[in-house]
Design a protein around this motif. Structure first.
Motif, PDB file in Angstrom:
ATOM      1  N   ARG A 221       0.635  -1.373   0.003  1.00  0.00           N
ATOM      2  CA  ARG A 221      -0.014   0.053   0.102  1.00  0.00           C
ATOM      3  C   ARG A 221       0.834   1.225  -0.048  1.00  0.00           C
ATOM      4  O   ARG A 221       0.597   2.330  -0.575  1.00  0.00           O
ATOM      5  N   SER A 222       1.890   1.207   0.679  1.00  0.00           N
ATOM      6  CA  SER A 222       2.852   2.427   0.700  1.00  0.00           C
ATOM      7  C   SER A 222       3.459   2.704  -0.556  1.00  0.00           C
ATOM      8  O   SER A 222       3.467   3.880  -1.270  1.00  0.00           O
ATOM      9  N   LEU A 223       3.694   1.732  -1.341  1.00  0.00           N
ATOM     10  CA  LEU A 223       4.459   1.765  -2.794  1.00  0.00           C
ATOM     11  C   LEU A 223       3.180   2.422  -3.705  1.00  0.00           C
ATOM     12  O   LEU A 223       3.371   3.364  -4.552  1.00  0.00           O
ATOM     13  N   ASP A 224       2.003   1.900  -3.319  1.00  0.00           N
ATOM     14  CA  ASP A 224       0.736   2.577  -4.220  1.00  0.00           C
ATOM     15  C   ASP A 224       0.619   4.201  -3.904  1.00  0.00           C
ATOM     16  O   ASP A 224       0.483   4.792  -4.846  1.00  0.00           O
ATOM     17  N   THR A 225       0.775   4.374  -2.732  1.00  0.00           N
ATOM     18  CA  THR A 225       0.662   5.638  -2.347  1.00  0.00           C
ATOM     19  C   THR A 225       1.846   6.739  -3.096  1.00  0.00           C
ATOM     20  O   THR A 225       1.643   7.709  -3.394  1.00  0.00           O
ATOM     21  N   ARG A 226       3.120   6.272  -2.942  1.00  0.00           N
ATOM     22  CA  ARG A 226       4.168   6.844  -3.472  1.00  0.00           C
ATOM     23  C   ARG A 226       4.079   7.095  -4.905  1.00  0.00           C
ATOM     24  O   ARG A 226       4.251   8.096  -5.549  1.00  0.00           O
ATOM     25  N   VAL A 227       3.471   5.905  -5.859  1.00  0.00           N
ATOM     26  CA  VAL A 227       3.127   6.093  -7.091  1.00  0.00           C
ATOM     27  C   VAL A 227       2.205   7.192  -7.488  1.00  0.00           C
ATOM     28  O   VAL A 227       2.466   8.042  -8.306  1.00  0.00           O
ATOM     29  N   SER A 228       1.000   7.235  -6.627  1.00  0.00           N
ATOM     30  CA  SER A 228      -0.005   8.014  -6.691  1.00  0.00           C
ATOM     31  C   SER A 228       0.481   9.360  -6.508  1.00  0.00           C
ATOM     32  O   SER A 228       0.125  10.513  -7.384  1.00  0.00           O
ATOM     33  N   GLN A 229       1.294   9.578  -5.596  1.00  0.00           N
ATOM     34  CA  GLN A 229       1.851  10.974  -5.145  1.00  0.00           C
ATOM     35  C   GLN A 229       2.791  11.536  -6.344  1.00  0.00           C
ATOM     36  O   GLN A 229       2.780  12.924  -6.672  1.00  0.00           O
ATOM     37  N   ALA A 230       3.789  10.535  -6.957  1.00  0.00           N
ATOM     38  CA  ALA A 230       4.267  11.143  -8.064  1.00  0.00           C
ATOM     39  C   ALA A 230       3.594  11.338  -9.426  1.00  0.00           C
ATOM     40  O   ALA A 230       3.934  12.431  -9.940  1.00  0.00           O
ATOM     41  N   VAL A 231       2.642  10.970  -9.609  1.00  0.00           N
ATOM     42  CA  VAL A 231       1.573  10.789 -10.517  1.00  0.00           C
ATOM     43  C   VAL A 231       0.873  12.475 -10.406  1.00  0.00           C
ATOM     44  O   VAL A 231       0.756  13.179 -11.207  1.00  0.00           O
ATOM     45  N   ASP A 232       0.575  12.638  -9.176  1.00  0.00           N
ATOM     46  CA  ASP A 232      -0.316  13.737  -8.848  1.00  0.00           C
ATOM     47  C   ASP A 232       0.761  15.121  -9.044  1.00  0.00           C
ATOM     48  O   ASP A 232       0.377  16.011  -9.361  1.00  0.00           O
ATOM     49  N   ALA A 233       1.999  14.987  -8.484  1.00  0.00           N
ATOM     50  CA  ALA A 233       3.101  16.003  -8.776  1.00  0.00           C
ATOM     51  C   ALA A 233       3.313  16.204 -10.088  1.00  0.00           C
ATOM     52  O   ALA A 233       3.259  17.417 -10.610  1.00  0.00           O
TER      53      ALA A 233
END
Length: 212
Positions: free
Chosen positions: A3-15
């Motif tokens: 789940r932490s990896l999904d969160t980091r990927v989502s944050q990268a896409v958001d940025a």
């Protein structure tokens, strides 16, 4: 999926999505070298940016996502691969004594050449890459040579780090694929209209011969 990896990927896409509206087509001379970070990237293929998309648009996303993979490999190396960690730390100390013009760049420029392509007949007085490549002082302490057993162990650790990177890359590709729809929508909204406008201007110039 972590789940932490999904969160980091989502944050990268958001940025990247926050940056994308500021993107504009480059007006400078195009580069002749392919970007190893973007060309043939499975990450770009996972989100449909592997063709018909300007490189700067690709690079802004691939750099952010690749940093996630790098962090995973760095963490694995620190916890499990002591010889490789020592070699990397010594290499980093050597680089820290040198001028590094690429340090502190925004993700959109990270990994790109710091100097423009040379123009035939117009040599540079100096280049940033040349300054960064200057040798350290002669009195720098040399590292202790590795024994044969340590060299064999180091080769094993390098192989394990490569396997970790491959595994992390696959997980990141699976995670980012869920963002494909909104990535494609953003490209359609902010990138494609600018490309179409450039093509329209080019067509107009070709259809309108100059008046002498």
């Amino acid at each position: 999926m972590d789940r932490s990896l999904d969160t980091r990927v989502s944050q990268a896409v958001d940025a990247w999505l926050r940056w994308l509206p500021r993107w504009q087509p480059s007006t400078h001379r195009g580069r002749t070298r392919l970007c190893r970070r973007c060309f043939g990237s499975p990450i770009m293929a996972a989100v449909g940016l592997d063709h018909d998309v300007p490189h700067a648009v690709q690079h802004g996303l691939s750099t952010r996502v690749k940093s996630i993979v790098d962090d995973i490999v760095d963490d694995y190396t620190q916890r499990n691969l002591p010889l490789l960690q020592r070699e990397l730390r010594e290499a980093e100390l050597r680089r820290a004594r040198q001028y590094r013009p690429e340090r502190g760049l925004e993700p959109e420029f990270d990994g790109l050449p710091v100097d423009p392509d040379p123009i035939p007949g117009e040599p540079y007085l100096f280049t940033l890459a040349g300054l960064a490549g200057e040798e350290p002082a002669d009195d720098e302490e040399l590292p202790v040579p590795l024994t044969d057993d340590e060299k064999a162990a180091l080769r094993t650790e390098i192989r394990l780090a490569d396997e970790c990177a491959i595994h992390a890359g696959k997980l990141v590709c699976i995670s980012i694929e869920s963002h494909r729809e909104r990535i494609q929508a953003a490209v359609a909204q902010y990138v494609e209209p600018q490309i179409e406008a450039l093509l329209a201007d080019l067509t107009l110039e070709l259809d309108s011969p100059p008046s002498w």
